[in-house]
Design a protein around this motif. Sequence first.
Motif, PDB file in Angstrom:
ATOM      1  N   LYS A 202       0.648  -1.218  -0.203  1.00  0.00           N
ATOM      2  CA  LYS A 202      -0.195  -0.240   0.070  1.00  0.00           C
ATOM      3  C   LYS A 202       1.015   1.365  -0.142  1.00  0.00           C
ATOM      4  O   LYS A 202      -0.013   2.276  -0.727  1.00  0.00           O
ATOM      5  CB  LYS A 202      -1.041   0.396   1.454  1.00  0.00           C
ATOM      6  CG  LYS A 202      -2.231   0.962   1.559  1.00  0.00           C
ATOM      7  CD  LYS A 202      -3.059   0.644   2.226  1.00  0.00           C
ATOM      8  CE  LYS A 202      -3.826   2.039   2.541  1.00  0.00           C
ATOM      9  NZ  LYS A 202      -3.032   3.641   2.643  1.00  0.00           N
ATOM     10  N   ASP A 206       0.456   4.229  -2.706  1.00  0.00           N
ATOM     11  CA  ASP A 206       0.328   5.562  -2.095  1.00  0.00           C
ATOM     12  C   ASP A 206       1.792   6.376  -2.609  1.00  0.00           C
ATOM     13  O   ASP A 206       0.870   7.685  -2.603  1.00  0.00           O
ATOM     14  CB  ASP A 206      -0.144   5.486  -0.321  1.00  0.00           C
ATOM     15  CG  ASP A 206      -1.454   4.655  -0.371  1.00  0.00           C
ATOM     16  OD1 ASP A 206      -1.886   4.976  -1.262  1.00  0.00           O
ATOM     17  OD2 ASP A 206      -1.656   4.769   1.137  1.00  0.00           O
ATOM     18  N   PRO A 210      -2.288   8.914  -7.142  1.00  0.00           N
ATOM     19  CA  PRO A 210      -3.054  10.262  -5.693  1.00  0.00           C
ATOM     20  C   PRO A 210      -3.894   9.614  -5.184  1.00  0.00           C
ATOM     21  O   PRO A 210      -4.588   8.259  -5.705  1.00  0.00           O
ATOM     22  CB  PRO A 210      -3.789  10.935  -6.765  1.00  0.00           C
ATOM     23  CG  PRO A 210      -3.258  11.070  -8.464  1.00  0.00           C
ATOM     24  CD  PRO A 210      -2.475   9.983  -7.894  1.00  0.00           C
ATOM     25  N   THR A 211      -4.215   9.684  -3.791  1.00  0.00           N
ATOM     26  CA  THR A 211      -4.963   8.897  -3.140  1.00  0.00           C
ATOM     27  C   THR A 211      -6.341   8.870  -3.480  1.00  0.00           C
ATOM     28  O   THR A 211      -7.468   8.474  -3.057  1.00  0.00           O
ATOM     29  CB  THR A 211      -4.814   9.208  -2.033  1.00  0.00           C
ATOM     30  OG1 THR A 211      -5.341  10.598  -1.380  1.00  0.00           O
ATOM     31  CG2 THR A 211      -4.149   9.365  -1.018  1.00  0.00           C
ATOM     32  N   ASP A 212      -6.994  10.196  -4.264  1.00  0.00           N
ATOM     33  CA  ASP A 212      -7.848  10.225  -4.971  1.00  0.00           C
ATOM     34  C   ASP A 212      -8.292   9.572  -6.168  1.00  0.00           C
ATOM     35  O   ASP A 212      -9.246   9.564  -6.892  1.00  0.00           O
ATOM     36  CB  ASP A 212      -8.790  11.937  -4.713  1.00  0.00           C
ATOM     37  CG  ASP A 212      -8.189  12.830  -5.749  1.00  0.00           C
ATOM     38  OD1 ASP A 212      -7.199  11.882  -6.080  1.00  0.00           O
ATOM     39  OD2 ASP A 212      -8.711  14.021  -6.313  1.00  0.00           O
ATOM     40  N   ARG A 245      -8.360   1.641  -2.043  1.00  0.00           N
ATOM     41  CA  ARG A 245      -9.025   2.655  -2.995  1.00  0.00           C
ATOM     42  C   ARG A 245     -10.582   2.336  -3.661  1.00  0.00           C
ATOM     43  O   ARG A 245     -10.679   1.266  -2.524  1.00  0.00           O
ATOM     44  CB  ARG A 245      -8.239   1.937  -4.613  1.00  0.00           C
ATOM     45  CG  ARG A 245      -6.474   2.358  -4.167  1.00  0.00           C
ATOM     46  CD  ARG A 245      -6.461   3.642  -3.825  1.00  0.00           C
ATOM     47  NE  ARG A 245      -4.958   4.087  -4.239  1.00  0.00           N
ATOM     48  CZ  ARG A 245      -4.430   5.346  -4.132  1.00  0.00           C
ATOM     49  NH1 ARG A 245      -5.038   5.765  -4.423  1.00  0.00           N
ATOM     50  NH2 ARG A 245      -2.892   5.677  -3.661  1.00  0.00           N
ATOM     51  N   ARG A 337       2.589   9.897 -12.141  1.00  0.00           N
ATOM     52  CA  ARG A 337       1.580  10.142 -11.378  1.00  0.00           C
ATOM     53  C   ARG A 337       0.271  11.775 -12.098  1.00  0.00           C
ATOM     54  O   ARG A 337       1.038  11.828 -13.854  1.00  0.00           O
ATOM     55  CB  ARG A 337       2.048  11.773 -10.293  1.00  0.00           C
ATOM     56  CG  ARG A 337       2.487  10.406  -9.294  1.00  0.00           C
ATOM     57  CD  ARG A 337       2.975  11.470  -8.048  1.00  0.00           C
ATOM     58  NE  ARG A 337       3.657  11.319  -7.126  1.00  0.00           N
ATOM     59  CZ  ARG A 337       2.584  11.149  -5.760  1.00  0.00           C
ATOM     60  NH1 ARG A 337       1.178  11.761  -5.763  1.00  0.00           N
ATOM     61  NH2 ARG A 337       2.752  10.860  -5.160  1.00  0.00           N
TER      62      ARG A 337
END
Length: 337
Positions: A202, A206, A210-212, A245, A337
């Motif tokens: 994880k 991460d 991006p976390t979203d 996620r 990213r």
Amino acid sequence: MLFSDYLSRRRLTLIVMVLITALMISACGAADTGNGNSNTETVQTAASDPSKAVETNSEGDSKVKTISTVHGDIEVPVHPQRIVAEEYLGSLIALDVIPVGAPGLTIKNYYFKESLEGIEDIGDYGKPSVEKIVALNPDLIITGNAEKTYEQLSKIAPTIVIPYGDLKNAHEELTYFGELFGKEEEAKTWLEEYDRRIAAAKAKVDAAIPTDATFSIMEDGEKSTWVYGDNFGRGGQAVYQALGRKPPSGVAEEILEKQWAELTAEMVSKYAGDYIIMTSNSSTMEDYKADPIWGSLPAVNKGQMYVWPEERSWYYDPLAVLAQTEELADWLSKQDR
């Protein structure tokens, strides 16, 4: 000393000696009863988890305990020697409990098939051969799907039915079976290592994604596409549970509640996330890029689609989920990213 006093003391001494002898005889009788050859137990009703079962007054591998199941309280061996497992093989193997029989589909599990070499094939998953199971002379049967066969199976051996979905993740599975087989410490140790490796995977994701960012778990059904939730295989457990996620916000509630949906070509874009984990035995990433509908999706355009075959994505046992999580983490950690 008066003679009368002497007689009184003699009587008292005799009474005390008689009482001591009686107590000794009583104690010996109780000990003999406890060391007898009876294999019958007085077992209290267990709660829904095996740790609440009570074992008493039995010997060796002939011990039994009572556990509660969806079919009521049943007696099962404390130390089963010949297990037929239609389901939950990953958890059993993690605890070094190897069955004598299992369905052909699970024997071929990509993630632990080497551990099951020599295990007897009991037939189709969900429709095992009763004759083959009888021939194996099991002392315990474990299944997640026995609506049509439970009556037959339970006449062969004690049968534990754990409906799919009742144990929702690796922790619940390993804890349950650790308690069932008296391997609580082994389960705890395995889960500690599982948690360590999941956390490392994880952290890699991460750091790269991006976390979203949203994720979709899909499968190529040739004439249609299927989308899945967090407890239906195809990588759902790895992505939604282990990596934490989420599906696209507009469909997240539906997918996580219903766990699956069949999509037409026109519906695909609505369910497609920033990243797509796709199960397909026939199409490649190049095929999706060349397709007018799929090629128009941002996830496909950006190369943010992972295509893998059914033999790697279909399984959802703890061993498979751990391996899938690390496999997907390796791919995702290399994404821009």
